[in-house]
Scaffold this active site. Structure first.
Site, PDB file in Angstrom:
ATOM      1  N   GLU A 264      -0.754   0.128   0.863  1.00  0.00           N
ATOM      2  CA  GLU A 264      -0.705   1.339   0.761  1.00  0.00           C
ATOM      3  C   GLU A 264       0.479   2.280   1.256  1.00  0.00           C
ATOM      4  O   GLU A 264       0.576   3.342   1.738  1.00  0.00           O
ATOM      5  CB  GLU A 264      -1.941   1.944   1.519  1.00  0.00           C
ATOM      6  CG  GLU A 264      -3.322   1.603   0.886  1.00  0.00           C
ATOM      7  CD  GLU A 264      -4.671   2.008   1.548  1.00  0.00           C
ATOM      8  OE1 GLU A 264      -4.382   2.447   2.681  1.00  0.00           O
ATOM      9  OE2 GLU A 264      -5.846   1.841   1.184  1.00  0.00           O
TER      10      GLU A 264
ATOM     11  N   ASP B  57      -8.310   2.187  10.852  1.00  0.00           N
ATOM     12  CA  ASP B  57      -9.438   1.733   9.628  1.00  0.00           C
ATOM     13  C   ASP B  57      -9.620   0.013  10.190  1.00  0.00           C
ATOM     14  O   ASP B  57      -8.801  -0.816   9.819  1.00  0.00           O
ATOM     15  CB  ASP B  57      -9.149   1.795   8.456  1.00  0.00           C
ATOM     16  CG  ASP B  57     -10.182   1.310   7.385  1.00  0.00           C
ATOM     17  OD1 ASP B  57     -11.417   1.054   7.833  1.00  0.00           O
ATOM     18  OD2 ASP B  57     -10.135   1.511   6.097  1.00  0.00           O
TER      19      ASP B  57
ATOM     20  N   ASP C 210     -17.008   4.256   5.842  1.00  0.00           N
ATOM     21  CA  ASP C 210     -16.388   4.081   4.467  1.00  0.00           C
ATOM     22  C   ASP C 210     -17.514   3.045   4.220  1.00  0.00           C
ATOM     23  O   ASP C 210     -18.357   3.732   3.495  1.00  0.00           O
ATOM     24  CB  ASP C 210     -15.052   3.678   4.625  1.00  0.00           C
ATOM     25  CG  ASP C 210     -14.537   3.021   3.493  1.00  0.00           C
ATOM     26  OD1 ASP C 210     -14.981   3.663   2.241  1.00  0.00           O
ATOM     27  OD2 ASP C 210     -13.351   2.416   3.316  1.00  0.00           O
TER      28      ASP C 210
ATOM     29  N   LYS D 266     -14.885   8.623  -1.408  1.00  0.00           N
ATOM     30  CA  LYS D 266     -13.870   8.282  -2.427  1.00  0.00           C
ATOM     31  C   LYS D 266     -14.934   8.498  -3.672  1.00  0.00           C
ATOM     32  O   LYS D 266     -15.975   7.806  -4.103  1.00  0.00           O
ATOM     33  CB  LYS D 266     -13.702   6.553  -2.034  1.00  0.00           C
ATOM     34  CG  LYS D 266     -12.766   6.158  -0.988  1.00  0.00           C
ATOM     35  CD  LYS D 266     -13.046   4.614  -0.606  1.00  0.00           C
ATOM     36  CE  LYS D 266     -11.910   4.522   0.350  1.00  0.00           C
ATOM     37  NZ  LYS D 266     -12.225   2.887   0.989  1.00  0.00           N
TER      38      LYS D 266
ATOM     39  N   ARG E 278      -7.815   4.873  -2.960  1.00  0.00           N
ATOM     40  CA  ARG E 278      -7.997   3.463  -3.045  1.00  0.00           C
ATOM     41  C   ARG E 278      -6.700   2.730  -2.782  1.00  0.00           C
ATOM     42  O   ARG E 278      -5.589   3.401  -2.867  1.00  0.00           O
ATOM     43  CB  ARG E 278      -8.815   3.000  -4.339  1.00  0.00           C
ATOM     44  CG  ARG E 278     -10.003   3.616  -4.502  1.00  0.00           C
ATOM     45  CD  ARG E 278     -11.070   3.689  -3.384  1.00  0.00           C
ATOM     46  NE  ARG E 278     -11.451   2.733  -2.952  1.00  0.00           N
ATOM     47  CZ  ARG E 278     -12.715   1.921  -2.892  1.00  0.00           C
ATOM     48  NH1 ARG E 278     -13.476   2.496  -3.743  1.00  0.00           N
ATOM     49  NH2 ARG E 278     -13.153   0.749  -2.080  1.00  0.00           N
ATOM     50  N   SER E 279      -7.027   1.355  -2.455  1.00  0.00           N
ATOM     51  CA  SER E 279      -5.610   0.731  -2.213  1.00  0.00           C
ATOM     52  C   SER E 279      -4.709   0.300  -3.497  1.00  0.00           C
ATOM     53  O   SER E 279      -3.737   0.379  -3.746  1.00  0.00           O
ATOM     54  CB  SER E 279      -6.026  -0.546  -1.556  1.00  0.00           C
ATOM     55  OG  SER E 279      -6.956  -1.362  -2.203  1.00  0.00           O
TER      56      SER E 279
ATOM     57  N   LYS F  29      -6.777  10.961   3.296  1.00  0.00           N
ATOM     58  CA  LYS F  29      -6.140   9.903   3.430  1.00  0.00           C
ATOM     59  C   LYS F  29      -5.463   9.143   2.127  1.00  0.00           C
ATOM     60  O   LYS F  29      -6.464   8.831   1.245  1.00  0.00           O
ATOM     61  CB  LYS F  29      -7.330   8.927   4.028  1.00  0.00           C
ATOM     62  CG  LYS F  29      -7.254   7.536   4.504  1.00  0.00           C
ATOM     63  CD  LYS F  29      -8.511   6.881   4.816  1.00  0.00           C
ATOM     64  CE  LYS F  29      -7.700   5.466   5.478  1.00  0.00           C
ATOM     65  NZ  LYS F  29      -8.811   4.265   5.087  1.00  0.00           N
TER      66      LYS F  29
HETATM   67  P1  PGA Z   1      -9.848  -0.275  -0.561  1.00  0.00           P
HETATM   68  O1  PGA Z   1      -9.941   0.225   1.014  1.00  0.00           O
HETATM   69  O2  PGA Z   1      -9.059  -1.526  -0.623  1.00  0.00           O
HETATM   70  O3  PGA Z   1     -11.454  -0.552  -0.687  1.00  0.00           O
HETATM   71  O4  PGA Z   1      -9.363   0.877  -1.232  1.00  0.00           O
HETATM   72  C1  PGA Z   1      -9.435   1.274   1.800  1.00  0.00           C
HETATM   73  C2  PGA Z   1     -10.341   1.589   3.038  1.00  0.00           C
HETATM   74  O5  PGA Z   1     -11.051   0.555   3.054  1.00  0.00           O
HETATM   75  O6  PGA Z   1     -10.246   2.577   3.295  1.00  0.00           O
HETATM   76 ZN    ZN Z   2     -11.887   1.691   4.873  1.00  0.00          ZN
END
Ligand code: PGA
Ligand code: ZN
Length: 412
Positions: free
Chosen positions: A199, A235, A306, A331, A360-361, A382
């Site tokens: 990210e 996080d 989350d 999300k 998301r990542s 975020k």
């Molecule tokens: P993700 O995680 O890799 O599931 O998008 C980001 C997060 O935990 O906030």
């Molecule tokens: Zn998270």
């Protein structure tokens, strides 16, 4: 009312180079809404599934077989679009079509409608309400599931320019901290490669404590007082460390384990020492009771779900009734459709649960979530820090600010 005149999809790639689905929805033969679905790496157990068995290709096949069902629908009627989708997929977790397809269709429809009506997307989602800018929450240092061996177990250290007077100042302050942290990391470790996690946060070979200490130093070097002019967040993504069979949190990279009680103290000490405004998933995704303890201890901080709440209205209701969190991540693809996510947002807002709309990542260069963050009255957005797919969301906030469509930052 704008009418849907075509629906098409294709397989594309996300920021990690993995396959995903993009959907084009056209209204009145000329207004194109185009959305490419993101995907996560630390995925909650109870999220909508990303794709059905058969992967993105299967989602595309389902879209092609059913696209005519959306034709002639009002593209601004989110509920009707959602209901058509629900006739095709009646599963709880979008296992038939995939949450990615639900995400892309519903947002593409609204995006197309917004263009047709010549209005910003946020206005369609939240007509007539007073709107403000959420504070960008930027990932300055990454580890866990978002970076390789040697990086911290903690997934993300984040910065939020809590004292910023406008959106540009808030964004630029986050960049300044990220840049200062790079200098500090280079001095600490001359072999630091400037490597970054998924990210955009730096991914140095340091443990959790050092990572936090250096992040705090970056803020202080710039003349900011932590917890006053600027704040850090974490996080913890604690489900990554949670070993269900042994009932312990295993911090393999740092080389220690925490019992459930020790985890609460571990997190509490970090919140206090670094005056965190924000602590996401500080315990694992089913630890509703332990979350109560932290929410009670730190009413001023955003004790955030989350993986705990997975943008699922029913799970949020449980968290609200137990008082397990005072903030929640939104999300859209965890929920599936944008309609589901907006219902989740209503539930949160009616119960004083502070929302944080999140990327998301694995992302695309789309920027509709910036509008969704505004429309859901999110306190924070975020969306990472650097890298084209992250900057796209921040730049969209600047574009919105040019037209004076919204004034002021939210109250944190
Ligand atoms: P993700 O995680 O890799 O599931 O998008 C980001 C997060 O935990 O906030
Ligand atoms: Zn998270």
């Amino acid at each position: 009312m704008p009418k849907i005149t075509s629906v098409e999809g294709r397989i594309l790639y996300n920021s990690r180079g993995n396959k995903t689905i993009e959907v084009d929805i056209e209204s009145d033969n000329q207004f194109l809404g185009r959305v490419c679905a993101p995907s996560g790496a630390s995925v909650g157990k109870h999220e909508a599934v990303g794709f059905p068995q058969g992967g993105p290709e299967k989602s595309l096949q389902i879209l092609n077989e059913n696209s005519s069902k959306f034709l002639n629908q009002d593209s601004d009627d989110l509920q009707s679009i959602h209901e058509i989708l629900r006739e095709i997929d009646q599963s709880e977790n979008y296992s038939a079509v995939g949450g990615s397809l639900a995400f892309a269709i519903t947002i593409a429809a609204i995006d197309s409608a917004a263009k047709s009506l010549n209005k910003p997307l946020f206005e369609l989602l939240s007509p007539k309400s007073k709107l403000e800018y959420p504070f960008p929450l930027g990932n300055i240092l990454g580890g866990g599931a978002h970076a390789g061996p040697g990086t911290p177990d903690i997934q993300e250290i984040l910065v939020c320019a809590t004292d910023a007077k406008n959106i540009r100042e808030a964004i630029e302050t986050n960049f300044a901290v990220h840049k200062e942290l790079k200098k500090i990391l280079q001095t600490e470790d001359p072999s630091f490669t400037n490597g970054r996690g998924d990210e955009g946060g730096w991914a140095p070979k340091v443990d959790n404590d050092k990572a936090l200490e250096l992040s705090a130093k970056a803020c202080e070097n710039l003349g900011f007082t932590l917890g006053k002019d600027i704040s850090l967040g974490v996080d913890f993504a604690s489900s990554t460390q949670w070993d269900e069979n042994k009932s312990i949190y295993a911090y393999d990279r740092a080389g220690f384990t925490n019992t459930e009680e020790e985890q609460i103290e571990f997190v509490s000490n970090i919140i206090k020492k670094y005056k965190l405004i924000y602590a996401e998933d500080p315990v694992h995704e089913e630890a509703f009771k332990e979350m109560v303890e932290l929410t009670t201890r730190f009413p001023e901080s955003y004790i955030t779900g989350d993986d705990l709440t997975v943008t699922n209205k029913k799970i949020l209701e449980k968290a609200i009734s137990l008082k397990s969190c005072n903030a929640a991540i939104l999300k859209v693809n965890q929920a599936g459709s944008l309609y589901d996510a907006m219902k989740f947002a209503d539930e949160a807002n009616q119960n004083n649960i502070r929302l944080i709309t999140s990327h998301r990542s694995g992302e695309s260069i789309d920027s509709q979530i910036s509008h969704i963050g505004i429309a859901t009255k999110s306190k924070m957005l975020k969306v990472g820090i650097v890298g084209g797919e992250r900057i796209a969301k921040l730049n969209e906030l600047i574009r919105i600010s040019e037209h004076d469509l919204i004034r002021g930052m939210v109250e944190l």
